[in-house]
Write a protein that holds these residues in place. Structure first.
Motif, mmCIF file in Angstrom:
data_model
loop_
_atom_site.group_PDB
_atom_site.id
_atom_site.type_symbol
_atom_site.label_atom_id
_atom_site.label_comp_id
_atom_site.label_asym_id
_atom_site.label_seq_id
_atom_site.Cartn_x
_atom_site.Cartn_y
_atom_site.Cartn_z
ATOM 1 N N GLN A 7 -20.205 0.887 24.645
ATOM 2 C CA GLN A 7 -20.902 0.973 23.365
ATOM 3 C C GLN A 7 -21.975 -0.112 23.303
ATOM 4 O O GLN A 7 -21.715 -1.277 23.631
ATOM 5 C CB GLN A 7 -19.926 0.778 22.206
ATOM 6 C CG GLN A 7 -18.899 1.898 22.080
ATOM 7 C CD GLN A 7 -19.553 3.216 21.683
ATOM 8 O OE1 GLN A 7 -20.348 3.260 20.741
ATOM 9 N NE2 GLN A 7 -19.220 4.272 22.386
ATOM 10 N N LYS A 16 -23.977 -2.499 21.193
ATOM 11 C CA LYS A 16 -23.876 -3.120 19.875
ATOM 12 C C LYS A 16 -25.060 -4.066 19.689
ATOM 13 O O LYS A 16 -25.144 -5.114 20.322
ATOM 14 C CB LYS A 16 -22.546 -3.868 19.752
ATOM 15 C CG LYS A 16 -21.334 -2.939 19.889
ATOM 16 C CD LYS A 16 -20.027 -3.699 19.762
ATOM 17 C CE LYS A 16 -18.842 -2.750 19.891
ATOM 18 N NZ LYS A 16 -17.540 -3.461 19.774
ATOM 19 N N SER A 74 -24.712 1.064 17.842
ATOM 20 C CA SER A 74 -24.485 0.617 16.473
ATOM 21 C C SER A 74 -25.194 -0.711 16.239
ATOM 22 O O SER A 74 -25.409 -1.499 17.169
ATOM 23 C CB SER A 74 -22.991 0.469 16.178
ATOM 24 O OG SER A 74 -22.394 -0.460 17.060
ATOM 25 N N VAL A 119 -24.844 -4.212 14.573
ATOM 26 C CA VAL A 119 -23.714 -5.017 14.110
ATOM 27 C C VAL A 119 -24.125 -6.356 13.505
ATOM 28 O O VAL A 119 -23.305 -7.020 12.870
ATOM 29 C CB VAL A 119 -22.696 -5.250 15.254
ATOM 30 C CG1 VAL A 119 -22.165 -3.913 15.773
ATOM 31 C CG2 VAL A 119 -23.310 -6.058 16.395
ATOM 32 N N ALA A 120 -25.388 -6.779 13.721
ATOM 33 C CA ALA A 120 -25.809 -8.065 13.166
ATOM 34 C C ALA A 120 -27.329 -8.119 13.044
ATOM 35 O O ALA A 120 -28.044 -7.486 13.826
ATOM 36 C CB ALA A 120 -25.319 -9.220 14.050
ATOM 37 N N ARG A 175 -22.775 -8.252 9.781
ATOM 38 C CA ARG A 175 -23.015 -9.690 9.782
ATOM 39 C C ARG A 175 -24.508 -10.002 9.732
ATOM 40 O O ARG A 175 -25.320 -9.226 10.236
ATOM 41 C CB ARG A 175 -22.412 -10.336 11.046
ATOM 42 C CG ARG A 175 -20.889 -10.259 11.084
ATOM 43 C CD ARG A 175 -20.313 -10.936 12.312
ATOM 44 N NE ARG A 175 -20.777 -10.351 13.556
ATOM 45 C CZ ARG A 175 -20.379 -9.164 14.028
ATOM 46 N NH1 ARG A 175 -19.535 -8.429 13.336
ATOM 47 N NH2 ARG A 175 -20.829 -8.714 15.187
ATOM 48 N N ASP A 208 -23.496 -14.345 19.286
ATOM 49 C CA ASP A 208 -22.458 -13.522 18.664
ATOM 50 C C ASP A 208 -21.783 -12.691 19.761
ATOM 51 O O ASP A 208 -22.430 -11.868 20.419
ATOM 52 C CB ASP A 208 -23.084 -12.598 17.616
ATOM 53 C CG ASP A 208 -22.055 -11.769 16.854
ATOM 54 O OD1 ASP A 208 -20.986 -11.452 17.425
ATOM 55 O OD2 ASP A 208 -22.333 -11.408 15.699
ATOM 56 N N PRO A 209 -20.492 -12.848 19.996
ATOM 57 C CA PRO A 209 -19.815 -12.134 21.085
ATOM 58 C C PRO A 209 -19.781 -10.625 20.899
ATOM 59 O O PRO A 209 -19.598 -9.887 21.873
ATOM 60 C CB PRO A 209 -18.409 -12.733 21.091
ATOM 61 C CG PRO A 209 -18.215 -13.282 19.709
ATOM 62 C CD PRO A 209 -19.569 -13.757 19.279
ATOM 63 N N GLU A 210 -19.960 -10.164 19.662
ATOM 64 C CA GLU A 210 -19.949 -8.721 19.409
ATOM 65 C C GLU A 210 -21.294 -8.075 19.725
ATOM 66 O O GLU A 210 -21.383 -6.853 19.870
ATOM 67 C CB GLU A 210 -19.576 -8.447 17.951
ATOM 68 C CG GLU A 210 -18.135 -8.730 17.612
ATOM 69 C CD GLU A 210 -17.194 -7.825 18.393
ATOM 70 O OE1 GLU A 210 -17.398 -6.595 18.368
ATOM 71 O OE2 GLU A 210 -16.261 -8.346 19.029
ATOM 72 N N VAL A 211 -22.347 -8.877 19.814
ATOM 73 C CA VAL A 211 -23.684 -8.363 20.112
ATOM 74 C C VAL A 211 -23.880 -8.329 21.624
ATOM 75 O O VAL A 211 -23.766 -9.354 22.292
ATOM 76 C CB VAL A 211 -24.770 -9.256 19.462
ATOM 77 C CG1 VAL A 211 -26.160 -8.842 19.934
ATOM 78 C CG2 VAL A 211 -24.681 -9.195 17.942
ATOM 79 N N ASN A 212 -24.179 -7.142 22.175
ATOM 80 C CA ASN A 212 -24.421 -7.062 23.627
ATOM 81 C C ASN A 212 -25.813 -6.557 23.979
ATOM 82 O O ASN A 212 -26.123 -6.348 25.153
ATOM 83 C CB ASN A 212 -23.346 -6.240 24.330
ATOM 84 C CG ASN A 212 -23.260 -4.803 23.828
ATOM 85 O OD1 ASN A 212 -24.188 -4.303 23.181
ATOM 86 N ND2 ASN A 212 -22.151 -4.133 24.113
ATOM 87 N N LYS A 266 -27.996 -10.680 27.803
ATOM 88 C CA LYS A 266 -28.072 -9.568 26.853
ATOM 89 C C LYS A 266 -29.409 -8.837 26.984
ATOM 90 O O LYS A 266 -30.473 -9.448 26.848
ATOM 91 C CB LYS A 266 -27.867 -10.084 25.428
ATOM 92 C CG LYS A 266 -26.504 -10.782 25.308
ATOM 93 C CD LYS A 266 -26.106 -11.144 23.915
ATOM 94 C CE LYS A 266 -24.716 -11.778 23.942
ATOM 95 N NZ LYS A 266 -24.212 -12.096 22.592
#
Length: 325
Positions: free
Chosen positions: A3, A5, A30, A32-33, A53, A64-68, A91
């Motif tokens: 995914q 993000k 998606s 996410v930030a 966020r 941010d670890p959720e942002v790739n 990234k």
């Protein structure tokens, strides 16, 4: 990646409709930030667009670890610095056009991508819009024969559209921020697309001046250019005309016919050959960057190839540099 993000650096006007909502509409993608230096505006954007966020510091979003994957939608003066930070963090980057203020900055961005082996994409979304896909299809079919020359006219942007509430010109006409003026902002789209459709431009020269003295950037440019194929081109760009003189017109002339189209304002493509004339009407999608974002996501997932990369994006800046040198 499974995914994708996304995090956005610089959630300003360009992200409201053109790009931002598309990140959540593309499959396996998606948003996410988001980040903006004004935290109040970042929070407002996140609330309105349902983004989990928000940040007011670039490093916080990048780390941010959720942002790739990261979309940089700031003015060009910080494209190089933010792109390098994101790429070195591993990234992938999708950066707004023009890729940077000049070809030298673009080359350094591309080199970081090459060294890190982290992908870099540029927001030349016209390469994937159905309108221009049809234009390329017509040229590739050779329905107008061998390409002889291209003619571009762009008369746009009266000064009153570029004055802020504080009566100061906006960033697009400040060369220290944008790299130039409206020519750099808009002609970058045009030359990128021309190379995509007609092949590489091998030389270009021009005259660029500030006639009206309304802001720091040049406001008129005349140029000649030559493609490696042997086709020639000319163009004129003027940004201080009355609204009644506004014009966005382009023509590709071939040995067997011509194609008239618009880079920005109109949705008709007119084909003329010995067999007669035909008009194709192809409106833009609601979110004009969505087709390109879809291909970027597919590229990152190993399911396809995006046609607008750091390698192609820096060529547009090189051509602008040639013309305005």
């Amino acid at each position: 990646m499974d995914q994708i993000k996304w995090g956005i650096i610089g959630c300003g006007n360009v992200t409201e409709v053109k790009s931002g909502p598309a990140f959540n509409k593309v499959v396996n993608s998606s948003l996410v930030a988001v980040m903006r230096r004004d935290g109040t505006l970042a929070a407002d954007y996140a609330k309105r667009h349902g983004v989990p966020r928000w940040y007011d510091q670039v490093d916080d979003l990048i780390n941010d670890p959720e942002v790739n994957a990261i979309y940089i939608a700031t003015p060009p003066d910080v494209h190089e610095a933010y792109t390098e930070k994101a790429l070195r963090a591993g990234k992938p980057v999708y950066v707004e056009k023009p890729m940077a203020r000049n070809a030298a900055e673009c080359a350094r961005m591309f080199e970081v991508s090459r060294q890190t082996e982290v992908p870099l994409f540029v927001a030349y979304y016209r390469r994937t819009l159905p309108y221009f896909v049809k234009l390329k299809e017509l040229v590739d079919s050779q329905v107008i024969g061998d390409i002889r020359f291209v003619d571009i006219t762009l008369q746009w942007q009266p000064y009153d559209e570029e004055v802020g509430a504080d009566a100061k010109p906006r960033w697009r006409v400040d060369p220290e921020i944008s790299g130039g003026g409206h020519f750099h902002d808009l002609a970058s789209h045009q030359f990128d697309l021309l190379e995509y459709i007609l092949g590489p431009i091998k030389s270009a020269q021009g005259i660029s001046r500030n006639q009206a003295g309304l802001y720091k950037a040049d406001d008129i440019t005349m140029a000649n250019f030559e493609f490696e194929s042997g086709a020639l081109g000319k163009g004129s760009w003027c940004y201080t005309v009355d609204k009644a003189q506004r014009e966005d017109a382009a023509t590709i002339i071939g040995s067997k016919g011509r194609i008239d189209f618009s880079f920005f304002e109109k949705f008709d493509i007119r084909l003329e050959t010995a067999s007669g004339s035909q008009t194709f009407t192809i409106p833009y999608p609601e979110h004009v960057q969505q087709p390109l974002i879809d291909l970027i996501v597919k590229d990152l997932r190993g399911e396809g190839k995006c046609p607008s990369t750091g390698a192609s994006g820096m060529r547009a800046n090189m051509i602008l540099d040639w013309i305005t040198a």
